[in-house]
Design an enzyme around this catalytic site. Structure first.
Site, mmCIF file in Angstrom:
data_model
loop_
_atom_site.group_PDB
_atom_site.id
_atom_site.type_symbol
_atom_site.label_atom_id
_atom_site.label_comp_id
_atom_site.label_asym_id
_atom_site.label_seq_id
_atom_site.Cartn_x
_atom_site.Cartn_y
_atom_site.Cartn_z
ATOM 1 N N ASP A 175 0.844 -1.192 0.000
ATOM 2 C CA ASP A 175 0.000 0.000 0.000
ATOM 3 C C ASP A 175 0.886 1.251 0.000
ATOM 4 O O ASP A 175 1.896 1.305 0.706
ATOM 5 C CB ASP A 175 -0.922 -0.008 1.228
ATOM 6 C CG ASP A 175 -2.083 0.951 1.083
ATOM 7 O OD1 ASP A 175 -3.231 0.483 0.970
ATOM 8 O OD2 ASP A 175 -1.846 2.186 1.084
ATOM 9 N N ILE A 176 0.506 2.238 -0.776
ATOM 10 C CA ILE A 176 1.291 3.471 -0.902
ATOM 11 C C ILE A 176 1.239 4.308 0.386
ATOM 12 O O ILE A 176 2.108 5.142 0.623
ATOM 13 C CB ILE A 176 0.772 4.295 -2.117
ATOM 14 C CG1 ILE A 176 1.839 5.230 -2.650
ATOM 15 C CG2 ILE A 176 -0.500 5.050 -1.787
ATOM 16 C CD1 ILE A 176 1.494 5.827 -4.011
ATOM 17 N N ASN B 189 -12.814 -3.107 2.582
ATOM 18 C CA ASN B 189 -13.739 -1.983 2.655
ATOM 19 C C ASN B 189 -14.654 -2.066 1.447
ATOM 20 O O ASN B 189 -14.182 -2.170 0.317
ATOM 21 C CB ASN B 189 -12.958 -0.660 2.660
ATOM 22 C CG ASN B 189 -12.076 -0.527 3.890
ATOM 23 O OD1 ASN B 189 -12.444 -0.984 4.969
ATOM 24 N ND2 ASN B 189 -10.918 0.081 3.734
ATOM 25 N N GLY C 167 -15.935 2.664 3.494
ATOM 26 C CA GLY C 167 -14.638 3.338 3.393
ATOM 27 C C GLY C 167 -13.842 2.964 2.160
ATOM 28 O O GLY C 167 -12.641 3.228 2.094
ATOM 29 N N HIS D 73 -10.301 -5.355 -3.349
ATOM 30 C CA HIS D 73 -8.953 -5.554 -2.785
ATOM 31 C C HIS D 73 -9.057 -5.905 -1.321
ATOM 32 O O HIS D 73 -9.963 -5.456 -0.620
ATOM 33 C CB HIS D 73 -8.081 -4.309 -2.976
ATOM 34 C CG HIS D 73 -8.689 -3.028 -2.483
ATOM 35 N ND1 HIS D 73 -9.644 -2.346 -3.201
ATOM 36 C CD2 HIS D 73 -8.491 -2.317 -1.348
ATOM 37 C CE1 HIS D 73 -10.000 -1.264 -2.539
ATOM 38 N NE2 HIS D 73 -9.332 -1.217 -1.402
ATOM 39 N N HIS E 54 -6.905 -5.664 2.131
ATOM 40 C CA HIS E 54 -5.758 -5.137 2.858
ATOM 41 C C HIS E 54 -5.252 -6.228 3.795
ATOM 42 O O HIS E 54 -6.055 -6.936 4.423
ATOM 43 C CB HIS E 54 -6.169 -3.966 3.755
ATOM 44 C CG HIS E 54 -6.707 -2.768 3.052
ATOM 45 N ND1 HIS E 54 -5.980 -1.615 2.884
ATOM 46 C CD2 HIS E 54 -7.921 -2.518 2.488
ATOM 47 C CE1 HIS E 54 -6.715 -0.709 2.256
ATOM 48 N NE2 HIS E 54 -7.897 -1.228 2.009
HETATM 49 P P1 5GP Z 1 -9.654 1.419 0.223
HETATM 50 O O1 5GP Z 1 -9.718 2.759 0.906
HETATM 51 O O2 5GP Z 1 -10.367 1.468 -1.106
HETATM 52 O O3 5GP Z 1 -10.059 0.270 1.058
HETATM 53 O O4 5GP Z 1 -8.121 1.157 -0.057
HETATM 54 C C1 5GP Z 1 -7.427 1.711 -1.130
HETATM 55 C C2 5GP Z 1 -5.987 1.648 -0.760
HETATM 56 O O5 5GP Z 1 -5.233 1.857 -1.925
HETATM 57 C C3 5GP Z 1 -5.564 2.737 0.253
HETATM 58 O O6 5GP Z 1 -5.034 2.112 1.412
HETATM 59 C C4 5GP Z 1 -4.525 3.539 -0.509
HETATM 60 O O7 5GP Z 1 -3.444 3.949 0.309
HETATM 61 C C5 5GP Z 1 -4.086 2.582 -1.591
HETATM 62 N N1 5GP Z 1 -3.648 3.242 -2.801
HETATM 63 C C6 5GP Z 1 -4.272 4.272 -3.452
HETATM 64 N N2 5GP Z 1 -3.592 4.608 -4.556
HETATM 65 C C7 5GP Z 1 -2.508 3.777 -4.610
HETATM 66 C C8 5GP Z 1 -1.420 3.645 -5.534
HETATM 67 O O8 5GP Z 1 -1.307 4.344 -6.538
HETATM 68 N N3 5GP Z 1 -0.496 2.687 -5.261
HETATM 69 C C9 5GP Z 1 -0.598 1.870 -4.152
HETATM 70 N N4 5GP Z 1 0.369 0.976 -3.974
HETATM 71 N N5 5GP Z 1 -1.610 1.979 -3.271
HETATM 72 C C10 5GP Z 1 -2.551 2.912 -3.496
#
Ligand code: 5GP
Ligand code: ZN
Length: 113
Positions: free
Chosen positions: A30-31, A86, A92, A99, A101
């Protein structure tokens, strides 16, 4: 999917810190990590969210959980870890590609906020 961030990452059009891939799924860090270990595992096929799972496409979820188990072992998460999905706005979710986490290497609070 044309405008999907994670489809672009899977295709290599956007760079990522890849951990693992096979014919069904792709794992990368995760970034914006929320724990010392924080990676994402996604199906290669575009599925918008857990709410878009069907009898036909849901098999990849079991596969992903087995991949997570292997990666957790490889990455030394022997004290345990948390798998988070999420789903949708109130859940969220910010990226519209299913995906999971995986968070570890710290003690995580429960219940989440
Ligand atoms: P969500 O909020 O949809 O459950 O999780 C999306 C996740 O994707 C977040 O934790 C966010 O930090 C990660 N994310 C968003 N953009 C990027 C990206 O360009 N590269 C990576 N590696 N992670 C990303
Ligand atoms: Zn996608």
């Amino acid at each position: 999917m044309e405008d999907c961030l994670f489809c672009k990452i899977i295709a290599g059009e956007i760079s990522s810190n890849k951990i693992y891939e096979d014919e069904q799924c792709y794992a990368f860090y995760d970034i914006d990590p929320q724990a010392p270990a924080h990676f994402l595992v996604v199906p290669k096929a575009h599925i918008g969210s857990a709410d878009e799972l069907t009898e036909e496409n849901a098999g990849v979820v079991a596969h992903i959980f087995l991949v997570i188990r292997k990666l957790a072992k490889d990455l030394g998460l022997e004290n345990g870890y948390r798998i988070v999905n999420n789903c949708g706005k109130d859940g969220g979710q910010t990226v519209g590609h299913l995906h999971f986490h995986v968070l570890g290497k710290r003690c995580l609070a429960w219940p989440p906020g």
